[in-house]
Design a protein around this motif. Structure first.
Motif, PDB file in Angstrom:
ATOM      1  N   THR A 137       1.091  -0.691   0.180  1.00  0.00           N
ATOM      2  CA  THR A 137      -0.658   0.032   0.310  1.00  0.00           C
ATOM      3  C   THR A 137       0.782   1.349   0.229  1.00  0.00           C
ATOM      4  O   THR A 137       2.242   0.782  -0.153  1.00  0.00           O
ATOM      5  N   THR A 138       0.242   2.442  -0.123  1.00  0.00           N
ATOM      6  CA  THR A 138       0.542   4.255  -0.163  1.00  0.00           C
ATOM      7  C   THR A 138       1.898   3.950   1.281  1.00  0.00           C
ATOM      8  O   THR A 138       2.572   4.311   1.598  1.00  0.00           O
ATOM      9  N   ASN A 139       0.857   3.568   2.150  1.00  0.00           N
ATOM     10  CA  ASN A 139       1.247   2.902   3.750  1.00  0.00           C
ATOM     11  C   ASN A 139       1.839   4.823   4.120  1.00  0.00           C
ATOM     12  O   ASN A 139       2.585   5.726   5.307  1.00  0.00           O
ATOM     13  N   ALA A 140       1.426   6.222   3.413  1.00  0.00           N
ATOM     14  CA  ALA A 140       1.425   7.494   3.685  1.00  0.00           C
ATOM     15  C   ALA A 140       0.793   7.718   5.284  1.00  0.00           C
ATOM     16  O   ALA A 140      -0.683   6.960   5.436  1.00  0.00           O
ATOM     17  N   VAL A 141       1.187   8.281   5.861  1.00  0.00           N
ATOM     18  CA  VAL A 141       0.008   8.552   7.412  1.00  0.00           C
ATOM     19  C   VAL A 141      -0.124  10.145   6.953  1.00  0.00           C
ATOM     20  O   VAL A 141       1.104  10.764   6.948  1.00  0.00           O
ATOM     21  N   ALA A 142      -1.869  10.723   6.891  1.00  0.00           N
ATOM     22  CA  ALA A 142      -1.761  12.099   7.195  1.00  0.00           C
ATOM     23  C   ALA A 142      -1.785  12.621   8.609  1.00  0.00           C
ATOM     24  O   ALA A 142      -1.991  12.162   9.249  1.00  0.00           O
ATOM     25  N   SER A 143      -1.268  13.975   8.688  1.00  0.00           N
ATOM     26  CA  SER A 143      -1.847  14.968   9.778  1.00  0.00           C
ATOM     27  C   SER A 143      -3.046  15.508   9.614  1.00  0.00           C
ATOM     28  O   SER A 143      -4.211  15.678   8.712  1.00  0.00           O
ATOM     29  N   GLU A 144      -3.130  15.547  10.935  1.00  0.00           N
ATOM     30  CA  GLU A 144      -4.398  16.544  11.109  1.00  0.00           C
ATOM     31  C   GLU A 144      -4.814  17.708  10.269  1.00  0.00           C
ATOM     32  O   GLU A 144      -6.007  18.172  10.169  1.00  0.00           O
ATOM     33  N   ASP A 145      -3.534  18.444   9.756  1.00  0.00           N
ATOM     34  CA  ASP A 145      -3.178  19.407   9.216  1.00  0.00           C
ATOM     35  C   ASP A 145      -3.517  18.801   7.744  1.00  0.00           C
ATOM     36  O   ASP A 145      -3.301  20.095   6.687  1.00  0.00           O
ATOM     37  N   THR A 152     -27.233 -11.206   8.942  1.00  0.00           N
ATOM     38  CA  THR A 152     -27.293 -10.784   8.352  1.00  0.00           C
ATOM     39  C   THR A 152     -26.402 -10.781   6.870  1.00  0.00           C
ATOM     40  O   THR A 152     -25.056 -10.979   6.939  1.00  0.00           O
ATOM     41  N   SER A 153     -26.903 -10.609   5.810  1.00  0.00           N
ATOM     42  CA  SER A 153     -25.840 -10.520   4.214  1.00  0.00           C
ATOM     43  C   SER A 153     -25.514  -8.853   5.025  1.00  0.00           C
ATOM     44  O   SER A 153     -26.348  -8.109   4.935  1.00  0.00           O
ATOM     45  N   LEU A 154     -24.548  -9.105   3.912  1.00  0.00           N
ATOM     46  CA  LEU A 154     -23.262  -7.730   4.108  1.00  0.00           C
ATOM     47  C   LEU A 154     -22.087  -6.664   3.092  1.00  0.00           C
ATOM     48  O   LEU A 154     -21.921  -7.563   2.357  1.00  0.00           O
ATOM     49  N   ALA A 155     -22.604  -5.789   3.064  1.00  0.00           N
ATOM     50  CA  ALA A 155     -22.025  -5.058   1.885  1.00  0.00           C
ATOM     51  C   ALA A 155     -20.798  -4.859   2.427  1.00  0.00           C
ATOM     52  O   ALA A 155     -21.057  -3.455   3.498  1.00  0.00           O
ATOM     53  N   GLU A 156     -19.168  -5.020   2.297  1.00  0.00           N
ATOM     54  CA  GLU A 156     -18.741  -4.837   3.608  1.00  0.00           C
ATOM     55  C   GLU A 156     -17.137  -3.268   2.342  1.00  0.00           C
ATOM     56  O   GLU A 156     -17.160  -3.682   0.985  1.00  0.00           O
ATOM     57  N   PHE A 157     -17.136  -2.399   3.413  1.00  0.00           N
ATOM     58  CA  PHE A 157     -16.308  -1.059   2.455  1.00  0.00           C
ATOM     59  C   PHE A 157     -15.233  -1.177   3.165  1.00  0.00           C
ATOM     60  O   PHE A 157     -15.160  -1.077   4.302  1.00  0.00           O
ATOM     61  N   ASN A 158     -13.731  -0.322   2.844  1.00  0.00           N
ATOM     62  CA  ASN A 158     -13.010  -0.408   2.969  1.00  0.00           C
ATOM     63  C   ASN A 158     -12.439   1.134   2.481  1.00  0.00           C
ATOM     64  O   ASN A 158     -11.804   1.052   0.905  1.00  0.00           O
ATOM     65  N   PHE A 159     -12.953   2.806   2.665  1.00  0.00           N
ATOM     66  CA  PHE A 159     -12.554   3.498   2.156  1.00  0.00           C
ATOM     67  C   PHE A 159     -10.999   4.523   2.880  1.00  0.00           C
ATOM     68  O   PHE A 159     -11.717   5.020   3.616  1.00  0.00           O
ATOM     69  N   ASP A 160     -10.220   4.132   2.156  1.00  0.00           N
ATOM     70  CA  ASP A 160      -9.345   4.510   3.335  1.00  0.00           C
ATOM     71  C   ASP A 160      -8.192   5.513   2.170  1.00  0.00           C
ATOM     72  O   ASP A 160      -7.340   5.303   1.257  1.00  0.00           O
ATOM     73  N   GLN A 161      -8.180   7.391   2.231  1.00  0.00           N
ATOM     74  CA  GLN A 161      -7.577   7.999   1.268  1.00  0.00           C
ATOM     75  C   GLN A 161      -6.417   7.763   1.694  1.00  0.00           C
ATOM     76  O   GLN A 161      -5.715   8.271   0.996  1.00  0.00           O
ATOM     77  N   ASN A 162      -5.902   7.558   2.787  1.00  0.00           N
ATOM     78  CA  ASN A 162      -3.942   6.417   2.175  1.00  0.00           C
ATOM     79  C   ASN A 162      -3.746   5.645   2.253  1.00  0.00           C
ATOM     80  O   ASN A 162      -2.978   5.133   2.230  1.00  0.00           O
ATOM     81  N   ASP A 163      -4.660   4.858   1.329  1.00  0.00           N
ATOM     82  CA  ASP A 163      -4.503   3.607   1.109  1.00  0.00           C
ATOM     83  C   ASP A 163      -4.172   3.994  -0.654  1.00  0.00           C
ATOM     84  O   ASP A 163      -5.450   3.894  -1.129  1.00  0.00           O
ATOM     85  N   GLY A 164      -3.546   4.021  -1.746  1.00  0.00           N
ATOM     86  CA  GLY A 164      -3.375   4.155  -2.493  1.00  0.00           C
ATOM     87  C   GLY A 164      -4.045   3.043  -3.527  1.00  0.00           C
ATOM     88  O   GLY A 164      -4.609   3.170  -4.614  1.00  0.00           O
ATOM     89  N   LEU A 165      -4.890   1.614  -3.315  1.00  0.00           N
ATOM     90  CA  LEU A 165      -5.453   0.965  -3.494  1.00  0.00           C
ATOM     91  C   LEU A 165      -6.862   0.705  -3.063  1.00  0.00           C
ATOM     92  O   LEU A 165      -7.939   0.233  -4.001  1.00  0.00           O
ATOM     93  N   ALA A 166      -7.121   1.550  -2.100  1.00  0.00           N
ATOM     94  CA  ALA A 166      -8.473   1.946  -1.868  1.00  0.00           C
ATOM     95  C   ALA A 166      -9.685   2.675  -2.987  1.00  0.00           C
ATOM     96  O   ALA A 166      -9.556   3.483  -3.899  1.00  0.00           O
ATOM     97  N   PRO A 167     -11.184   2.644  -2.738  1.00  0.00           N
ATOM     98  CA  PRO A 167     -11.710   1.337  -1.699  1.00  0.00           C
ATOM     99  C   PRO A 167     -11.348  -0.311  -2.516  1.00  0.00           C
ATOM    100  O   PRO A 167     -11.487  -0.250  -3.253  1.00  0.00           O
ATOM    101  N   TRP A 168     -11.715  -0.584  -0.965  1.00  0.00           N
ATOM    102  CA  TRP A 168     -11.942  -2.166  -1.117  1.00  0.00           C
ATOM    103  C   TRP A 168     -13.080  -2.174  -0.281  1.00  0.00           C
ATOM    104  O   TRP A 168     -13.797  -1.735   0.184  1.00  0.00           O
ATOM    105  N   TYR A 169     -13.329  -4.067  -1.067  1.00  0.00           N
ATOM    106  CA  TYR A 169     -14.976  -4.285  -0.491  1.00  0.00           C
ATOM    107  C   TYR A 169     -15.263  -5.545  -1.072  1.00  0.00           C
ATOM    108  O   TYR A 169     -14.295  -6.089  -1.999  1.00  0.00           O
ATOM    109  N   ASN A 170     -16.100  -5.673  -1.076  1.00  0.00           N
ATOM    110  CA  ASN A 170     -16.883  -7.428  -0.767  1.00  0.00           C
ATOM    111  C   ASN A 170     -18.152  -7.545   0.388  1.00  0.00           C
ATOM    112  O   ASN A 170     -18.694  -6.764   0.504  1.00  0.00           O
ATOM    113  N   VAL A 171     -18.578  -8.574  -0.696  1.00  0.00           N
ATOM    114  CA  VAL A 171     -19.923  -9.287   0.340  1.00  0.00           C
ATOM    115  C   VAL A 171     -19.747 -10.446   1.524  1.00  0.00           C
ATOM    116  O   VAL A 171     -18.809 -11.006   0.725  1.00  0.00           O
ATOM    117  N   SER A 172     -20.672 -10.116   1.835  1.00  0.00           N
ATOM    118  CA  SER A 172     -20.156 -10.814   3.169  1.00  0.00           C
ATOM    119  C   SER A 172     -21.839 -12.039   3.512  1.00  0.00           C
ATOM    120  O   SER A 172     -22.528 -11.056   3.979  1.00  0.00           O
TER     121      SER A 172
END
Length: 250
Positions: free
Chosen positions: A19-27, A125-145
């Motif tokens: 992943t990009t592994n970039a860590v954002a600061s609050e600013d 129940t059935s799930l639609a799962e997401f990872n919206f991580d703007q610090n991860d250059g490959l995101a969003p991730w998604y799956n049905v569970s």
């Protein structure tokens, strides 16, 4: 599945993908892309959209729609504020009755006394799962569970996607899997009529996971399925405007 909604690391790390592994600061300036999720109800019944988030995603969602059969609605993912991510899940609550804020209750997927948000952990129940991580250059991730249960068929489609398969692939399946539910896993909701299939052992391969995986390989049926060679459980889509989550009929 590999605890998508319980761990605090990006899904890419769980799958061994850089992943990009970039860590954002609050600013730091938040990346510009903000994603939408559109819900489509093709179940033949009314559903109430529920949502829950990872422990590290501070913003749970409210104002979630109630959809009659054939209706759709769009929500904006709250991923733009620090720490620039939203990791969570959506599901369709079924057989709901009562007054929101007091007597509201759902036969399947119940998550508290409100029609437009969840305040308690949801029932299986059935799930639609997401990872919206703007610090991860490959995101969003998604799956049905279907790791906890199968209640409704779900598909997730990337909108305005730029990227060829397997990136941005449609996940899940539209097929009703209840006819393939082993007898020991069959359940009905609290109203005594709404059926679903309960996974009794989410962390091991069982007759439940074998039956569901054979019909729907692009959805999780047990928690560690993403570690199996050749599995098709999770996808990512670096360039898209959002996703369409369709709930299909049983």
């Amino acid at each position: 599945m590999r605890k998508l909604l319980a761990v605090l690391v990006p899904l890419a790390l769980l799958l061994g993908i850089p992943t990009t592994n970039a860590v954002a600061s609050e600013d730091a300036q938040a990346p510009a892309t903000i994603h939408n999720v559109t819900f489509v109800n093709q179940t033949g019944q009314t559903i109430w959209i529920g949502a829950a988030v990872n422990a590290d995603s501070s913003v749970n969602m409210s104002g979630l729609p109630t959809l009659a059969n054939g209706q759709s609605a769009t929500v904006t993912i709250p991923e733009g504020a620090w720490p620039y991510h939203w990791r969570g899940k959506f599901f369709g609550r079924q057989g709901c009755t009562g007054q929101s804020g007091s007597t509201f209750k759902c036969a399947v997927g119940d998550c508290g006394p409100y029609a437009d948000r969840c305040t308690l952990g949801e029932q299986p129940t059935s799930l639609a799962e997401f990872n919206f991580d703007q610090n991860d250059g490959l995101a969003p991730w998604y799956n049905v569970s279907y790791v906890n249960a199968f209640s409704l068929p779900i598909t997730i489609r990337a909108n305005n996607a730029q990227g060829g398969p397997p990136e941005c692939e449609t996940m899940g399946c539209a097929e009703n899997l209840l006819p393939y539910c082993p007898q020991v896993n069959k359940r009905v909701g609290t109203n005594g009529t709404t059926p679903y299939c309960l996974n009794l052992d989410r962390d091991n391969k069982t007759a439940y996971s074998n039956a569901l995986s054979s019909r729907c390989p692009k959805a999780y049926a047990w928690s560690k399925q993403d570690a199996e060679g050749g599995n098709q459980t999770v996808r990512q889509c670096r360039n898209c405007s959002g996703f369409t989550v369709t709930f299909h009929g049983v």
